[in-house]
Design an enzyme around this catalytic site. Sequence first.
Site, mmCIF file in Angstrom:
data_model
loop_
_atom_site.group_PDB
_atom_site.id
_atom_site.type_symbol
_atom_site.label_atom_id
_atom_site.label_comp_id
_atom_site.label_asym_id
_atom_site.label_seq_id
_atom_site.Cartn_x
_atom_site.Cartn_y
_atom_site.Cartn_z
ATOM 1 N N PHE A 68 0.811 -1.221 0.000
ATOM 2 C CA PHE A 68 0.000 0.000 0.000
ATOM 3 C C PHE A 68 0.848 1.276 0.000
ATOM 4 C CE2 PHE A 68 0.338 -1.551 4.421
ATOM 5 C CZ PHE A 68 0.901 -0.440 5.043
ATOM 6 N N ARG A 96 -1.237 8.662 20.982
ATOM 7 C CA ARG A 96 -1.619 7.454 20.248
ATOM 8 C C ARG A 96 -2.995 6.963 20.719
ATOM 9 N NH1 ARG A 96 0.785 5.797 15.469
ATOM 10 N NH2 ARG A 96 0.021 3.724 15.955
ATOM 11 N N ASN A 123 -7.306 7.814 7.297
ATOM 12 C CA ASN A 123 -7.522 7.797 8.752
ATOM 13 C C ASN A 123 -7.150 9.110 9.448
ATOM 14 O OD1 ASN A 123 -4.798 7.469 8.569
ATOM 15 N ND2 ASN A 123 -4.704 5.487 9.595
ATOM 16 N N HIS A 126 -1.896 11.493 11.761
ATOM 17 C CA HIS A 126 -0.690 10.715 12.069
ATOM 18 C C HIS A 126 -0.167 11.123 13.440
ATOM 19 C CE1 HIS A 126 3.300 8.953 11.901
ATOM 20 N NE2 HIS A 126 3.721 10.096 12.389
HETATM 21 N N1 UDP Z 1 -2.054 2.347 5.703
HETATM 22 C C1 UDP Z 1 -2.848 2.002 4.633
HETATM 23 N N2 UDP Z 1 -3.205 0.673 4.472
HETATM 24 C C2 UDP Z 1 -2.827 -0.281 5.355
HETATM 25 C C3 UDP Z 1 -2.034 0.082 6.457
HETATM 26 C C4 UDP Z 1 -1.657 1.411 6.599
HETATM 27 O O1 UDP Z 1 -3.204 2.848 3.812
HETATM 28 O O2 UDP Z 1 -3.196 -1.456 5.166
HETATM 29 C C5 UDP Z 1 -1.671 3.747 5.869
HETATM 30 C C6 UDP Z 1 -2.522 4.415 6.957
HETATM 31 O O3 UDP Z 1 -2.865 5.722 6.512
HETATM 32 C C7 UDP Z 1 -1.579 4.460 8.135
HETATM 33 C C8 UDP Z 1 -0.227 4.649 7.451
HETATM 34 O O4 UDP Z 1 -0.316 3.854 6.279
HETATM 35 O O5 UDP Z 1 -1.896 5.501 9.048
HETATM 36 C C9 UDP Z 1 0.968 4.263 8.270
HETATM 37 O O6 UDP Z 1 0.804 2.973 8.763
HETATM 38 P P1 UDP Z 1 1.319 2.564 10.222
HETATM 39 O O7 UDP Z 1 1.255 1.081 10.319
HETATM 40 O O8 UDP Z 1 2.617 3.248 10.496
HETATM 41 O O9 UDP Z 1 0.152 3.132 11.189
HETATM 42 P P2 UDP Z 1 0.006 4.445 12.080
HETATM 43 O O10 UDP Z 1 1.301 4.643 12.830
HETATM 44 O O11 UDP Z 1 -0.318 5.596 11.171
HETATM 45 O O12 UDP Z 1 -1.152 4.154 13.026
#
Ligand code: UDP
Length: 161
Positions: A68, A96, A123, A126
């Site tokens: 992704f 968080r 979502n 960040h």
């Molecule tokens: N993301 C996505 N598809 C997925 C997983 C993640 O589009 O299956 C995007 C989502 O916007 C996420 C970002 O990639 O916030 C970063 O992923 P991470 O696992 O670092 O999560 P976060 O720290 O943002 O909760």
Amino acid sequence: NSGSASDIPGVKERTLVAIKPDGVQRRLIGQIIKRFEQRGFRLVGLKMVQVSEELLSQHYVALRKKPFYPSVLQYMTSGPVVAMVWEGHNVIKSTRMLVGDTNPAEAAPGTLRGDFSIHVSRNVVHASDSPEVAQKEISLWFHRSELIDWVCCDFGNIYHP
Ligand code: UDP
């Protein structure tokens, strides 16, 4: 200065929060900032940025191999982002929790993602997920001169010295 609230361990902890392009487009900036302000955290940096792919490739270095990743790049460069640095005791973990699970379907009601989003690819916000990552992300997104160490007048009502 001994015994003042600013001596409390961890009170200078900082985290990077970014309102993603969907959050900006949906006019959620005010509602998101409000949640950090009302909690009592101190805003030490704030700017609107059109993020470069170069910055994102460093920001999301852990995701580079994920299927992704190209769509995340496209999404995050699709419009302006509001980047912030928030400071306070346990701010990384508290943020968080306030932001909620990465997948909005798992994010509790009351969290930003749980209240404002449905799909993982949109979502809204960040937030750094550890002290090491927070330090890296803050120096990646902000120049030192953009972080302001101002005096918060209600400090004594938020922390017990
Ligand atoms: N993301 C996505 N598809 C997925 C997983 C993640 O589009 O299956 C995007 C989502 O916007 C996420 C970002 O990639 O916030 C970063 O992923 P991470 O696992 O670092 O999560 P976060 O720290 O943002 O909760």
